[in-house]
Design an enzyme around this catalytic site. Structure first.
Site, PDB file in Angstrom:
ATOM      1  CG  HIS A 150     -17.521   6.145 -10.519  1.00 38.73           C
ATOM      2  ND1 HIS A 150     -16.425   6.601 -11.208  1.00 38.73           N
ATOM      3  CD2 HIS A 150     -17.839   4.940 -11.078  1.00 38.73           C
ATOM      4  CE1 HIS A 150     -16.082   5.709 -12.132  1.00 38.73           C
ATOM      5  NE2 HIS A 150     -16.928   4.699 -12.083  1.00 38.73           N
ATOM      6  CG  ASP A 200     -13.749   8.305  -8.907  1.00 35.58           C
ATOM      7  OD1 ASP A 200     -14.942   7.954  -9.083  1.00 35.58           O
ATOM      8  OD2 ASP A 200     -12.870   7.520  -8.489  1.00 35.58           O
ATOM      9  CD  GLU A 225     -15.609   2.349  -9.559  1.00 35.44           C
ATOM     10  OE1 GLU A 225     -15.796   1.120  -9.620  1.00 35.44           O
ATOM     11  OE2 GLU A 225     -14.809   2.941 -10.320  1.00 35.44           O
TER      12      GLU A 225
END
Lengths: 495, 495
Positions: free
Chosen positions: A116, A118, A183
């Site tokens: 991920h 983020d 996430e």
């Protein structure tokens, strides 16, 4: 050597097949500054998925990751996973999920890398020593939000593929990527996407790799389990219709807060023993093999104490501590909603109070059973108080634990890759925390999952001054390169 | 008739001296609309002492009260009581205390009326049916913030004096006023002022009258006691140096929250019995006389249940309930600071948690002793847990109970005034809550104190839709008029 570890002998074969590892290693060394620059560019994007105002940055981050994979010749898609509903009823587009594919040779293994891009929120005011969005190198540590969680590991996997390409070496396996951007706020929309793609994107995948955690010490580790989590609300309701003045009414009403404290105090004893009948009985017994494995794990109790800042832990031996961190359930009482929680001295009898507590799940606990055990027990305890108030128990999260078979060839391949790059045998570890996506992948796709962390034990995920060391980042890239080779050696028939 | 109640015979004498009560009564009746208008003007001023932005309104309110007393020919002062320090370190001028004096005849008794003209916060959004600052008459109830607490009672006392003046009747006693503007936030600055004025303003005062509470039912009441309050912070400290992730660390640390819940659960049993040694033993035993008095008090258990919204109270008999409301101590747990108290499902191990609880004080408890009893007991309980965390217990408020001698002539005068106006014998009641100023007046000045409520039992002090009924306001004014007469009959030698 474990007699069941047959794939290990494949390592010998690999030499025969002429894996040109040293060239790849040299290439990575030569690219170190470019890799750091790539990380700097990614860290500079404030892809904070919890802040709706940063959503444009998050979309930009997903596009940037997709573009990097496209330029490498990957077959890239940005998969729309719909809208997010905000508490005020507004909707906001979720960041698209990036999928990519390198190679589709049916004669090769196919691995799928999950990651991920983020990040958790971060601002200087939180106590960062450096600008969290300006990657800063101090003594070989690269400080920045998302450096370790999870941007450097994702880049390391991308660079691993890129290295093969740069040296015109054929990728030993087909490589797929699935990269999300939610996430940190619960992987909103991802499970539906996985379900929808089960027989499409995931149909030819053999193994799913997650590199979203860290080592336990300075020794490299493979992660084979995570705990699940059952999160409960225990509400004492139907007491006074509104908060009461404790001077005026104190002594005349049965206070919901007293009832709640009374039942919370029956969950665990001072030694951490869970008192809810049936919970401890369900736990898979610790085998001699496991006990021995824990003994060999590199873990320093003093370091751990210092990190937390306590003089005494719940257990004094390494094995007990690791076991209770990873493979025994635990109850934590998080707090009480509805009571007075501010500074000062309010004299209130709270009318309705909600305790929040959770029980970490381990094999062979079953959240559905735990829900009933906890609910029945608390109602029994509550009934003994003969309170006119009412108790309502709700399980709001029921996430299962994840446990892999460490005898699975994917783990043997991981051990071999670590041995090659770091020249040590890895620790086989678990995570005490819950990484629900691992269990989701396992349940939905039925594939083998492995967690291959490259983060350091002291990277400060979710905290101030998060960092990724150059060492872990660069050696981690080599490790991933080696792993792609090792995993290619698993015979299709051996699974 | 109680043989000790000698002053009661003074009532007979009063008729002889020609108390022209019916003229005063008629005057009050004729002024009813003017009195309501006066209350409307006062309620319209948002004299919220807890809101620093409303401080100009509060200053205006004090000036308005002072001006009213000045126009009546009182000797009025606005006493500067200094500055208030705000949490951010800024200072803000406290509202001046209004003192006034009507008459200084050394041959007369001198009463001092205490009241306050600041109010609790209120806004429509809280659930008010009408604008809280626009006095609204619905079926004879005057709705508005501060209507009952404490603007109408203060005005009723002022109008009582005004009535004598209007009819050119000599005031039977010298009347002093002390009106503050910080009562709702703890009477900041008032105690120092009382101490400073002990031998000046208070030197010639015989009795201090407080009308800042309410009746227990529709029957008028005199209040002769309040409970005190010992407010405690119990902190579990020196655990983890910061909040921890309950998944990652759960099972390895001794959680401060578990320790705190464990000790809180030892304060009281499910039946409300206080378990701290020594507390119950210190309580003055309930005398037969008191028991009989409680039996005669007008109090409806069903009404009380409905008001609170519960099906079952802690005690089923009126006497038990009143006794536990007024003259037995009680423990209330108000809440926990430092733990998770929001909506949602945070998975945190709070590092430092502070429980807030308080014990209402009654004769013959001594806050200094209670402090030691609670602290010693909690430390003992905590030590049995063998936790490596530390406990810190602090008593942050130690307010004593107040109890008057109901045989004091001031109470006989009150009974006589009530009998005259309402044609009933009053209930003699206590307050479960703490009115620290009563005890302060008693301790500092040594004078007799009486509480003469005129508020209704259902006025909703501190709540939405606070009101004062026209009946209580107007008849209360007559009652105060009558009281000034009755109290004048107490012979100087009888005290």
């Amino acid at each position: 050597m474990n007699p069941r570890a047959a794939p290990y002998i494949l390592l010998v074969i690999s030499a025969v097949q002429g894996f040109r590892y040293s060239e790849l290693e040299q290439h990575v060394n030569s690219k170190q500054e470019e890799y750091v620059e790539a990380l700097r560019e990614w860290v500079a994007i404030e892809s904070d998925s919890s802040n709706v105002l940063k959503r444009p940055d998050l979309h930009h981050m997903m596009e940037k990751a997709a573009q990097k994979l496209r330029l490498m010749g990957g077959m890239v898609e940005l998969v729309d996973i719909g809208q997010q509903e905000l508490p005020d009823g507004q909707t906001l587009a979720l960041p698209k999920v990036v999928t990519a594919q390198f190679g589709s040779d049916p004669n090769k293994r196919t691995v799928c890398i999950y990651g991920h891009v983020d990040v958790q929120p971060a601002k200087m005011d939180d106590g960062w020593a450096t600008d969290p969005y300006n990657l800063t190198d101090i003594n070989g540590n690269l400080y920045g939000r998302g450096a370790s969680d999870n941007k450097a590991p994702v880049l390391a996997w991308i660079h691993a593929v890129e290295a093969y390409q740069a040296l015109h070496m054929e990728l030993p396996v087909n490589v797929k990527f699935i990269i999300e951007g939610m996430e940190e706020t619960g992987s909103n929309g991802l499970e539906d996407m996985i379900v929808a793609q089960r027989d499409i994107f995931f149909s030819d995948v053999d193994y799913i790799i997650i590199s979203d955690c860290g080592w336990l010490s300075r020794r490299p580790a493979l992660t084979y389990g995570t705990r699940g989590n059952c999160y409960f609300f225990a509400e004492v309701i139907e007491g006074p219709k509104q908060d009461l003045h404790s001077g005026v009414y104190g002594g005349t009403v049965i206070e919901p807060m007293t009832d709640l404290i009374g039942i919370l105090d029956t969950l665990i004893d001072p030694n951490g023993k869970i008192l809810i009948p049936g919970i401890r009985e369900a736990v898979a017994p610790l085998s001699d093999e496991e006990w021995k494995m824990y003994q060999d794990i590199q873990f320093d109790l003093e370091n751990y104490k210092n990190k937390i800042g306590v003089d005494q832990l719940m257990y004094n031996s390494k094995v007990d501590l690791l076991a209770h961190m990873w493979r025994y359930p635990t109850v934590s009482i998080h707090g009480i909603q509805g009571a007075f929680s501010d500074h000062g001295t309010k004299t209130v009898i709270p009318a309705k109070v909600v305790a929040k507590f959770s029980i970490r799940q381990v094999p062979n606990m079953d959240p559905a059973v735990v829900k009933k055990q906890v609910t029945d027990y608390l109602h029994l305890v509550f009934s003994k108080r003969k309170s006119p108030n009412k108790l309502k128990v709700t399980m709001v999260i029921g996430a299962k634990p994840w446990l892999a078979d460490t005898q699975d060839p994917v783990f043997e391949a991981g051990k071999a890759a670590i041995k090659r790059v770091f020249n040590v045998d890895p620790d086989l570890i678990r995570e005490g925390a819950t990484i629900p996506i691992a269990r989701t992948f396992q349940d939905v796709t039925g594939k083998s999952i492995i967690m291959m962390p490259i983060g350091g034990f002291d990277d400060g995920l979710h905290s101030q001054n998060e960092k990724m060391s150059r060492y872990n980042y660069i050696e981690g890239t080599k490790y991933f390169i080696a792993y792609l080779h090792e995993v290619s050696l698993i015979k299709k028939t051996s699974v």
